[in-house]
Every structure is written in structure tokens, then in C-alpha cells.
Design a protein around this motif. Sequence first.
Motif, mmCIF file in Angstrom:
data_model
loop_
_atom_site.group_PDB
_atom_site.id
_atom_site.type_symbol
_atom_site.label_atom_id
_atom_site.label_comp_id
_atom_site.label_asym_id
_atom_site.label_seq_id
_atom_site.Cartn_x
_atom_site.Cartn_y
_atom_site.Cartn_z
ATOM 1 N N VAL A 189 -17.444 24.425 10.641
ATOM 2 C CA VAL A 189 -16.032 24.656 11.109
ATOM 3 C C VAL A 189 -14.505 25.360 10.324
ATOM 4 O O VAL A 189 -14.850 24.081 8.725
ATOM 5 N N LEU A 190 -14.503 25.903 9.845
ATOM 6 C CA LEU A 190 -13.651 26.522 8.101
ATOM 7 C C LEU A 190 -12.397 26.474 8.835
ATOM 8 O O LEU A 190 -11.677 26.261 7.988
ATOM 9 N N HIS A 200 -17.198 19.901 14.028
ATOM 10 C CA HIS A 200 -16.833 20.340 15.378
ATOM 11 C C HIS A 200 -17.244 19.664 16.572
ATOM 12 O O HIS A 200 -16.762 19.924 17.698
ATOM 13 N N LYS A 201 -17.520 18.836 15.843
ATOM 14 C CA LYS A 201 -18.242 17.101 16.853
ATOM 15 C C LYS A 201 -16.640 16.650 17.596
ATOM 16 O O LYS A 201 -16.375 15.763 18.238
ATOM 17 N N LEU A 202 -16.228 16.739 16.729
ATOM 18 C CA LEU A 202 -14.488 16.041 16.701
ATOM 19 C C LEU A 202 -13.872 16.980 18.268
ATOM 20 O O LEU A 202 -12.856 15.949 18.889
ATOM 21 N N GLU A 222 -4.835 19.620 12.347
ATOM 22 C CA GLU A 222 -5.846 20.818 11.999
ATOM 23 C C GLU A 222 -6.966 20.232 11.359
ATOM 24 O O GLU A 222 -6.588 18.843 10.998
ATOM 25 N N ILE A 223 -8.265 20.430 11.638
ATOM 26 C CA ILE A 223 -9.511 20.009 10.989
ATOM 27 C C ILE A 223 -10.010 21.948 10.831
ATOM 28 O O ILE A 223 -9.596 22.091 10.519
ATOM 29 N N ASP A 224 -11.217 20.526 8.921
ATOM 30 C CA ASP A 224 -11.955 21.909 8.716
ATOM 31 C C ASP A 224 -13.344 20.579 8.555
ATOM 32 O O ASP A 224 -13.239 20.075 8.075
ATOM 33 N N PHE A 233 -3.923 17.199 8.793
ATOM 34 C CA PHE A 233 -5.226 17.683 7.973
ATOM 35 C C PHE A 233 -6.199 17.412 7.923
ATOM 36 O O PHE A 233 -6.305 16.045 7.053
ATOM 37 N N LEU A 234 -7.163 17.293 9.428
ATOM 38 C CA LEU A 234 -8.713 16.559 8.685
ATOM 39 C C LEU A 234 -9.546 16.803 8.199
ATOM 40 O O LEU A 234 -9.598 17.864 8.792
ATOM 41 N N HIS A 235 -10.282 16.599 7.321
ATOM 42 C CA HIS A 235 -11.253 17.129 6.759
ATOM 43 C C HIS A 235 -12.198 16.450 7.188
ATOM 44 O O HIS A 235 -12.599 14.984 6.605
ATOM 45 N N LEU A 236 -13.735 17.343 7.537
ATOM 46 C CA LEU A 236 -14.561 15.995 8.483
ATOM 47 C C LEU A 236 -16.159 16.694 8.063
ATOM 48 O O LEU A 236 -16.356 18.192 7.860
ATOM 49 N N ARG A 237 -16.985 15.789 8.348
ATOM 50 C CA ARG A 237 -17.856 16.331 8.214
ATOM 51 C C ARG A 237 -18.030 16.404 9.878
ATOM 52 O O ARG A 237 -18.504 15.538 10.429
#
Lengths: 331, 193
Positions: free
Chosen positions: A249-250, A224-226, A262-264, A217-221
Motif C-alpha cells: 500500500v503506497l 493492506h491487511k488492516l 489514511e494508511i501506508d 495516519f497509520l504507517h503499518l507493516r
Amino acid sequence: MAKRSLALQLDEAVLAMLVALPARPEETPHRELPALLKIARELRLLPRAEFREGLRTDLQRRTRMSEGAAAQTKDLREVHYMRPGLTAITPYIIARPAARLIEFLKSAFDGIEQLRMPAPDGSIMHAAVAIGNGAIELSDGNEAYPSAPAAVHLYVEDADVTYERAMLAGATSIAPVANQHWGDRWGAVKDPFGNHWYIAKPGWTPGPEGVRSVQPFLHLREAHKLIPFLEAAFGAESLGVAKSPEGTVLHGTIRIGNATLEIDEAYGEIQPMPSHLHVYVPDTDAAYARALEAGATSIEAPQDKPYGDRSAGVKDAWGNSWFIATHLGTK
Amino acid sequence: MRGGTPEGEDRTEQALVAAAQNDPAKFDALYELHFERVYAFVASRARDRATAEDVTSAVFHKALEHLPKYEWRGVPFAAWLLRIAANAIVDQAKRERRESPLEDDSREGDANGILHGSQMRGEELRAIEHRARLFRLVGELPEPQKQVIFERFVEQRSIAEIAGRLGKTAGAIKQLQLRAVQRLRTQMEGRHG
């Protein structure tokens, strides 16, 4: 809402099935859909045409000359690009001492130690622990690879029991287990190394292959660009991305090969944790080239490794390292 | 089909087996006839594709090796092959346990399950036959449909990737996927297996 075409309905259901995720219920399902999905489910086990032909040639050769058949069989089965026991995406956690993290994974999550390769100084150069149908890879790291905690989503049989066991094994609570609005029974803990473990029992009926036990699970700034990066580099596919009205991205689930991550968007206490991920692709050289083209920087150019993988490394714009590999054979 | 091979096919198969026993080069015909059946059985029990391929490969090599010992005593050749396959699956499970000595004994149950499973029930045989026929029908699909099915279900490529490889739009690939699955459904339902 207008009824979606059968081709679209089928494709969405196939996509969910290929990664063992719950399909979004169709509001107006086409009456033919269930029968088609029954066929689609069987197709997942379809043999590779190359394998069928390869084994046939191999047997023909063997009937001509009885010797040397074993070696040819070996070549044949090594065509598959993923190392047995690993899925297309595996979190690679660097923690010191890794031996203690292994103990934690065993106590908390019923982890099964598959591999431990010591370095000359006795530290752990590389290890793998199976959890359910997935795995965590880990290492003590070195100067170039300092400790890097990660966030991992685990699907388990009983979230309450697993959460309790994780707490007993030394974790601290992030969120106690509770029924969530998206249907899962879910809780979260932090282990003594700072890794986040999101523990869930699915609130939906998984397909016959079950759920993917382990998902990074990646929490990112600017999460959406990932997505375009992963699509370009690894042929990834996004399986439903929920966005806020502002486009944040929620939650997003992204598939690479037979696995998902997963990302958010990072916010509040949940901040980015640049992670290491091990991905298996059919062609390391091509994926490496595409990743660089899509903006990644090189960590290591593709090369054959003594353990039977061709592998390369890149770092994305968020600081995550992607170890790209194609399995060539075990010996 | 009622879980066995109809009598006419039995005789043809008996002739094929006899031919291969005399001349191993003729084993190819038996491979063609039974590949999907063996693979369908193994794949339903193997944990991943690589293992299914390893085990299927071992089954046919063993069958070729032991073919001279095979005797036609009312045991269809297919049943003989599936028995080899059931044993190969047990061997594979044992090998995995040896390779992971740190593992606990929780897999013991699986191996036993497979052993007991070698006494296959009619229901399971029917499921294998059904799946094997589907696999054969995929091989008979028109070219673009067949390619889409293999790329989507076997290679697990995304629609966008397949579209790029075939030089078509994503919409066209989804249509080809639909046509292929519809065609397979019609064919599978056309002849009750």
C-alpha cells in the motif's frame, strides 16, 4: 478505456462527496452525472426519518399533557450516536505533559481547547482540542497507557503559514512545504513529543462541507491487511488505495462513518507508531464483537460510561488501540 | 414558487393555524406541512446533524408554545416559523460559546451573520423551498429506493453494508441508488420550484 456505467460513476462520486474528498475525474463522464450529483449533494442534509417521527410524537404528547415535554425532547435528540464536536474518528494522543501538547496545538494549529479533565494528582486525565472541523483528544496517560506518539494529517487553509507556526512552537522539520505531485501543497513536522504532523493545503476543490481537517495516519507493516479488519469491525470503506506492483500500500484512504483515516506501508525512517483512535459507531456492542471476530484482542468490554457514552476497547494486530463508542447523551 | 406561498395555500394554511390555535392537537397538520422547510433551513446553517435536530426540535416546541400569540397580518406562517428558527440558531451559537468559555471570540461573527441572515433574501428562501421539496419527495420514493437513500446519505453506510442488510448484491444497491436519484431529479425538474 470502456465507459463505466452511470450507476458506478454516480456511486463513486457520492462516496467521495460523503467524506468531502475530491472525486477521481471520470475519463468519459456520463452526461447525466452532473445533474444527479446536484441532487445527491442536497440529499446529504436529509433529515433522519426517526427524528421526524420522534419529534412529531413528542409534540403530540405535549399537546395532550403540557408537563414533561422537555424530558422527552431530550431523549429524542440523544439518538444520534456521535458526541457533538467529534467526528467518527479522532486521534487520541498520550503525551507527557499533555498540558504542553495542548499549548503546542493552540500555537501551531489554532487549536481550541474544548475540555480538560484533571486527575486527582493534577495531571490531565482527558482533554479535547478542536482543530478546524475535527479534534485531537489527549491525556497524560498512566502506567497502562504510556506516551504514544501518533501521525496526523491536517488539512489547513495555508500550509506554509501553519508549517512556520509549528516550527516556531517548537517542532522540527520532517519535510519543508512544497507542491506535491498529487496536487496538495504539503510539508511535515515532528512536535517535541514525537508526533508527526502532515500539513497540507488541498490542491483540489473541496465539496460544500469542506475537507476533514484532522485525519489519523497509520504507517503499518503489511498495511493492506488492516483494510479487511476495518471493514469487518467498523463497516469501513476504502476510498481508493494505491498499491505498488508488488501489492504494497503506497497510500490508502479509509472511511468510517463521516470521517477518514489514511494508511501506508511503513518504510525507511517512517516506522509504525502504534496509536490510539477514538471511533464513534452506531452500535458499540456489535462493533466490539465484530472486531474480536476479525482478530482484535479485548482491552475493555462494552460498558456505559458516566460521561454518557457506551464504550469498549480493542487492540488490533498492529498494536493500535481502538476506543469504540456510541454517544448516549450528554447528561 | 416565487419565494412565498401561493394565495390558495395561504388560505388553507390560515385555516390550519386557526384550527390549531383553537385545539393544539391540530398542530400536527402544521408540523406535517412545515417540517421539511424548517429542517432544510436549520440544517443548512447548523454545524452537524445533532445540532440541526436540537434546533429543529426547539423551533417546533417554541412554535407550539407561542401559537396563541401568532396573528395573521400578511406574514405567512412559514415566515414566522423561519424567524423562530433564525433566533434558535443564534441561541444555539451563544450556548455553545458559553459551554466552551476557553474559546476565543472568533464565533461572534457567525452569530451576527445569522442575525443579519434573519432578513432572508428571496434567493435563500427559494433554496430552502427547493430542498424541502426534495426531502418530501424522498419520503414518496418506492420502498427499496427510499431505504437505500436513507442508509447511504443519512446513516452513511457503505454499499457493502446496505447490500448485506437488504440481502442484495452491491451492484443491485448501486442501481437502486441511481434509480432513486434519477427519479428525484425528474420530479424536481418536472415542476419548477
